[in-house]
Every structure is written in C-alpha cells, then in structure tokens.
Enzyme design. Structure first.
Site, mmCIF file in Angstrom:
data_model
loop_
_atom_site.group_PDB
_atom_site.id
_atom_site.type_symbol
_atom_site.label_atom_id
_atom_site.label_comp_id
_atom_site.label_asym_id
_atom_site.label_seq_id
_atom_site.Cartn_x
_atom_site.Cartn_y
_atom_site.Cartn_z
ATOM 1 N N HIS A 130 0.815 -1.218 0.000
ATOM 2 C CA HIS A 130 0.000 0.000 0.000
ATOM 3 C C HIS A 130 0.851 1.272 0.000
ATOM 4 O O HIS A 130 0.337 2.374 -0.242
ATOM 5 C CB HIS A 130 -0.934 0.012 1.216
ATOM 6 N N ARG A 131 2.150 1.145 0.242
ATOM 7 C CA ARG A 131 3.024 2.311 0.143
ATOM 8 C C ARG A 131 3.171 2.769 -1.307
ATOM 9 O O ARG A 131 3.524 3.914 -1.583
ATOM 10 C CB ARG A 131 4.405 1.995 0.724
#
Length: 235
Positions: free
Chosen positions: A208-209
């Site tokens: 999700h980064r």
C-alpha cells in the site's frame, strides 16, 4: 507455485533450519511486517482460455499451461500499469524499465522464484518452454543466481493442488504478487440461463506504500480482460 512431493518428518522431531529456510523466514517476515499488504480478488471467466489451450495442445508440441497464459497476461498488464512493476525505497518509488516475472517453485527444502526476463517481449510458447526449464532445474538445484534474482513482479500458483484461492506474501523488493487458484468447473448464469463455466480466482497482494486500491483493482481488471480474451496474448 510449481510443486513437488515433500517428505513428512517424524512427529516430535527437531528440524534444523537450512540456510534457505532461514533466508525465506527473514525475507518474508521483513516483507509482511514492513510492507503494508492489502488484497484484491477477482473471479476470471476462463472459458475462452480453456478452448485456446485445447487447440494449442492439439496442434503444437509445446504444452502450454494456464500458468503460462497468466504469466503473459501479467507481463502485458504490467507494461500498462508501471507502478505495479515497481519498488519502494525510503527516497522514491522506482518504476522498472523491464518486466521480469518471477514464478514461485516449491522444492523439498523451501521455495525459490526463477525469473522469466522480459516476459512482455516473449511469446506464450517461449514463456512455456522457459518456465518448464527453470522449474526443472530449480528442483535439481541447478539454477544460476541470476536466474532467480531480479524479478519485478511474482506469481504463485497453487491451482495444480486444487486450491480455490489464497493470498501470498510480497517477494521484496517488489510491490505486488499474484496468487492463482485452480480453474474450476461450476454453474454460471449466462443471459438468465444456468450453464457450466470455467472460473479461476486470483488474488493480488499489494504494497500500500506504492499501490492504492483503485490501481490494484484496475491492474487486475486488465489481467482479467486479457485472460478472458486470450487471443490478445498471442498478438
């Protein structure tokens, strides 16, 4: 993952960690507890892929598997979604200029991920021959280091073990991995009629980064589109 039979240890036995198992534990723990994972699952209509594969098996010497089609579909989709083909660093997100697809292979003492380099530029037949060669030599521990390093995206397939769906841990420093389940026959609704169809569930694990939900869903939609219209994989 391509699989091999793994001997069962005796109950109550202490099993020393091999160097490979230590490396797997370190890398996957680092991935799971560093990269915030989220998961997107889609169900793919594999009816046309089944027909195409049957035609290839009847007319070609190369026995193309469903996984070969998945590798090619992912490779094509990655060229259209470069953020999925990228790595996170503390300073920047690095998008990779080339598409190198890792294919997880289970071996008796662990797991190894041979790499199909520039998979987007290879034909399905070339991918099929290369995956078979890499997987065979992986099980014999005959891979060179450069053949299992440098992947930019990975695929883990447990369909041959009749697994319907699962999630996989991202192979660092990649940003995503695709977990592929079995192609299943099941009743489906077609224009208000119930017919027998072929379906396959795939789950994308995303960092999700780098990848947000909409991007992960859009990438999977492209993979699904390619597999549901598999002639495009041969163009």
């Amino acid at each position: 993952a391509a699989v091999v039979a793994v001997p069962a240890p005796a109950a109550g036995q202490l099993i020393p960690l091999s160097n490979m198992r230590k490396a797997i534990a370190r890398r996957l723990s680092e991935s799971m507890f560093t990269a915030p994972h989220f998961y997107v699952t889609v169900d793919i209509d594999m009816g046309q892929a089944v027909l195409v594969r049957e035609q290839l098996l009847a007319g070609e010497k190369v026995k193309v598997s469903f996984n070969d089609l998945v590798v090619k579909a992912c490779a094509k989709a990655l060229t259209r979604y470069p953020l999925v083909n990228s790595s996170f660093t503390p300073e920047a997100i690095v998008t990779h200029a080339e598409v190198h697809v890792g294919v997880a292979v289970a071996i008796p003492d662990g797991l190894i991920v041979p790499v199909v380099r520039n998979a987007d530029r290879k034909t399905v037949s070339e991918i099929s021959r290369e995956v078979k060669d890499l997987a065979g030599r992986a099980k014999e521990k005959k891979l060179r280091p450069e053949e299992f390093m440098g992947s930019t995206f990975s695929i883990s397939n447990l369909g041959m073990m009749d697994v319907a769906e699962f999630t996989a841990i991202i192979n660092p420093p990649e940003s995503a991995i695709l977990a592929v389940g079995a192609v299943r026959k099941e009743p489906v609704v077609e224009e208000d009629r119930i017919e027998i169809g072929h379906r396959m569930k795939v789950t994308l694990s995303c960092d999700h980064r780098v990848i947000d939900g909409a991007l992960g869903a859009s990438f999977l939609a492209e993979v699904r589109r390619l597999l549901e219209h598999p002639v495009s994989l041969f163009l």
